[in-house]
Design an enzyme around this catalytic site. Structure first.
Site, PDB file in Angstrom:
ATOM      1  CD  GLU A   1      39.508  35.400  41.690  1.00  0.00           C
ATOM      2  OE1 GLU A   1      39.202  35.015  40.536  1.00  0.00           O
ATOM      3  OE2 GLU A   1      38.669  35.606  42.593  1.00  0.00           O
TER       4      GLU A   1
ATOM      5  CG  HIS B   1      36.624  31.320  37.084  1.00  0.00           C
ATOM      6  ND1 HIS B   1      37.097  32.609  36.956  1.00  0.00           N
ATOM      7  CD2 HIS B   1      36.254  31.195  38.390  1.00  0.00           C
ATOM      8  CE1 HIS B   1      37.021  33.231  38.132  1.00  0.00           C
ATOM      9  NE2 HIS B   1      36.513  32.404  39.014  1.00  0.00           N
TER      10      HIS B   1
ATOM     11  CG  HIS C   1      39.819  31.145  42.034  1.00  0.00           C
ATOM     12  ND1 HIS C   1      39.253  30.948  43.277  1.00  0.00           N
ATOM     13  CD2 HIS C   1      38.910  31.846  41.323  1.00  0.00           C
ATOM     14  CE1 HIS C   1      38.047  31.486  43.309  1.00  0.00           C
ATOM     15  NE2 HIS C   1      37.813  32.046  42.122  1.00  0.00           N
TER      16      HIS C   1
END
Length: 383
Positions: A349, A137, A211
């Site tokens: 996601e 991420h 998220h």
């Protein structure tokens, strides 16, 4: 408005159509309220973090300038009772100290890059490693840890926020100065739309996503294993022990990964399948049958039988990461004052695939000067 009619209009809106296109008048739900700003907290360096409250079409949400976090999102159940269906924290300190990306905007690169390394135009780049030997991420100081500039807006019967961020050349090891604009729109129908856009001054890789951890029965209400999930994907990308894709796009047929017909999240969760053992549950990317699309197309449906709440997700993206909340371990206390345990929320996601910079067979995530990265995802709520 009749709920079946609302579903048709919401679906048309997600596909880029309007009620006028459908040839019918429409109602505006419970009405829009202009976004309201309040102070949420102050970071150790003195930076103020604000919370923005939005309401429209029967949906209410709170968004933080820190990480673009959706702190809460309230939608009605079959009896019209509102509940927050996204996991989060009460305080800024908790988001800074221990958040597993609750409700956050993710970048520069959503999901994992193997060993935090990739080669672009003959040059190898090493980005921040924060998940074992891999990058997750965007690194330890990804977009979820940044304070975004926020601009509220109203457009017709819709309300929302423009979020702006500039990521300098070399941040977390990524090349190019990236200028990002993310727009959150709460529509007249109570749907939440995200439009992503980004430009760069050097070739780079980009994969932006959101998220949110969903629990349609209500945040803090317990396990999501009874939720019913449908994913419009006939293939998925298997991973190794570090959760990095092997490069294969395997068929879901005959495996626990087959969600082409709706089934409960818990139905196959404890099968002795090697991929489930690697992720301690589902933590995988589905290859959406629709591929990359110019306008959002349906990708997944999540439904909670107990409340009647249903979430439908439409996207332009080719992939969907389904994460079943495997690493929630009972150490975090949520907005409602209850402890989050394994499986108390799940993530859906929308994305390009993990480790795409190292997988030429995957859809490319390269962005070059003169190009604009664009992506749209729509979350439609019914009951």
């Amino acid at each position: 408005m009749d709920m079946s009619r609302r579903t048709v209009i919401a679906g048309a809106a997600a596909a880029g159509l309007t009620a006028a296109t459908l040839g019918s008048a429409h109602a505006t739900g419970s009405g829009a309220a202009a976004p309201v700003r309040s102070l949420f907290g102050v970071l150790p360096d003195g930076t103020k973090v604000h919370s923005w409250s939005l309401a429209n079409g029967g949906t209410r949400m709170k968004v933080l300038s820190y990480g673009g976090v959706v702190q809460s999102l309230e939608v009605p159940d079959r009896r019209g009772r509102l509940a927050n269906v996204s996991l989060g924290f009460r305080s800024l300190d908790d988001y800074v100290a221990s958040s597993p990306y609750f409700g956050a905007l993710i970048g520069r690169y959503g999901n994992r890059i193997g060993k935090g390394r990739f080669t672009l135009d003959g040059r190898t780049y090493q980005v921040d490693v924060n998940d074992g030997e891999n990058s997750l991420h965007g690194g330890a100081q990804g977009f979820d840890k940044r304070v975004w500039d926020v601009e509220p807006f109203t457009k017709g019967a819709d309300v929302g926020l423009h979020l702006h961020l500039t990521s300098r050349d070399g941040e977390m090891g990524y090349p190019g100065t990236l200028r990002v604009k993310v727009t959150y729109t709460l529509t007249r129908y109570g749907d939440w739309r995200i439009d992503y856009a980004a430009t760069t001054d050097k070739p780079t890789v980009v994969n932006l996503t959101s998220h949110v951890y969903w629990n349609l029965a209500g945040e803090g209400s317990g396990s999501i294993e009874g939720h019913r999930l449908k994913i419009d994907g006939s293939r998925y990308t298997p991973v190794d022990a570090g959760l990095i894709p092997t490069g294969e796009q395997a068929r879901v047929a005959g495996t626990p990964f087959d969600f082409r017909r709706a089934k409960t999240v818990g139905e196959d969760l404890r099968e002795a399948h090697q991929q489930l053992l690697y992720g301690q549950g589902f933590d995988h990317n589905w290859v959406l049958d629709k591929g990359i699309s110019p306008r959002p197309e349906w990708a997944a449906t999540l439904q909670d039988p107990s409340s009647g709440r249903t979430l439908r997700i439409a996207t332009t993206e080719p992939g969907l990461q389904f994460y079943s909340g495997n690493f929630l371990d009972g150490t975090l206390v949520g907005t409602g004052g209850r402890v989050y345990r394994q499986g108390d929320g799940l993530c859906l996601e929308t994305q390009h695939f993990p480790d795409s910079p190292n997988r030429p067979s995957f859809p490319s995530t390269v962005l070059r000067p003169g190009q604009t990265y664009r992506s749209t995802t729509v979350h439609s709520f019914t009951r």
